[in-house]
Design a protein around this motif. Structure first.
Motif, short mmCIF file in Angstrom:
data_model
loop_
_atom_site.label_atom_id
_atom_site.label_comp_id
_atom_site.label_asym_id
_atom_site.label_seq_id
_atom_site.Cartn_x
_atom_site.Cartn_y
_atom_site.Cartn_z
N HIS A 2 0.85 -1.18 0.00
CA HIS A 2 0.00 0.00 0.00
C HIS A 2 0.89 1.24 0.00
O HIS A 2 1.85 1.31 0.76
N ARG A 3 0.62 2.17 -0.84
CA ARG A 3 1.41 3.41 -0.90
C ARG A 3 1.05 4.31 0.27
O ARG A 3 -0.11 4.52 0.57
N GLU A 13 9.48 4.43 2.76
CA GLU A 13 9.01 3.52 1.72
C GLU A 13 9.96 3.56 0.51
O GLU A 13 10.28 2.52 -0.07
N GLU A 17 11.94 0.43 -1.03
CA GLU A 17 11.72 0.06 -2.43
C GLU A 17 13.04 0.00 -3.20
O GLU A 17 13.27 -0.92 -3.99
N SER A 29 1.90 -2.19 -5.92
CA SER A 29 1.14 -1.47 -4.91
C SER A 29 -0.35 -1.62 -5.18
O SER A 29 -0.77 -2.00 -6.27
#
Length: 124
Positions: A2-3, A13, A17, A29
């Protein structure tokens, strides 16, 4: 995944990533900003109400989609990082009192909400 939407979380994040891409892990995502699927919302994302009361009124009557099936197998931690997951700390380990009473916080009606851990810690 989930972003995230808050500054601190977005920065973290992005670091994760990048590390996973170096390991050859593909990142996918999904929408998780609301309980409702983005395609089921009765408004465009950029028109999302900024307060809960208006949001609740606009989504009244919309059904929540079923969850996705659980994966049969999950991969472990990335090999290149030599990550030791360690043990889950207790509240006391984190410097918190597990017996402390919770303070009452009066919600701000229709006020702007600034997200992220740093902002939350300022409120504590």
């Amino acid at each position: 995944m989930h972003r995230e939407v808050s500054n601190d979380e977005i920065q973290g994040e992005n670091k994760i990533e990048t590390a996973l891409k170096d390991e050859g892990v593909e990142i996918n995502s999904f929408w998780g900003g609301t309980l409702y699927h983005i395609d089921d919302l009765p408004f465009k994302l950029e028109e999302m109400p900024t307060n809960y009361g208006e949001f609740r009124e606009r989504v009244k009557g919309i059904k929540v989609r079923n969850t996705i099936d659980v994966l049969d197998q999950l991969k472990g931690l990335p090999s290149g990082g030599n990550v030791d997951p360690g043990e889950i700390p207790s509240l006391a380990d984190l410097g918190l009192n597990p017996n402390a009473s919770k303070t009452q916080v009066k919600p701000v009606i229709n006020g702007p909400v600034i997200g992220g851990e740093t902002e939350a810690l300022k409120q504590a």
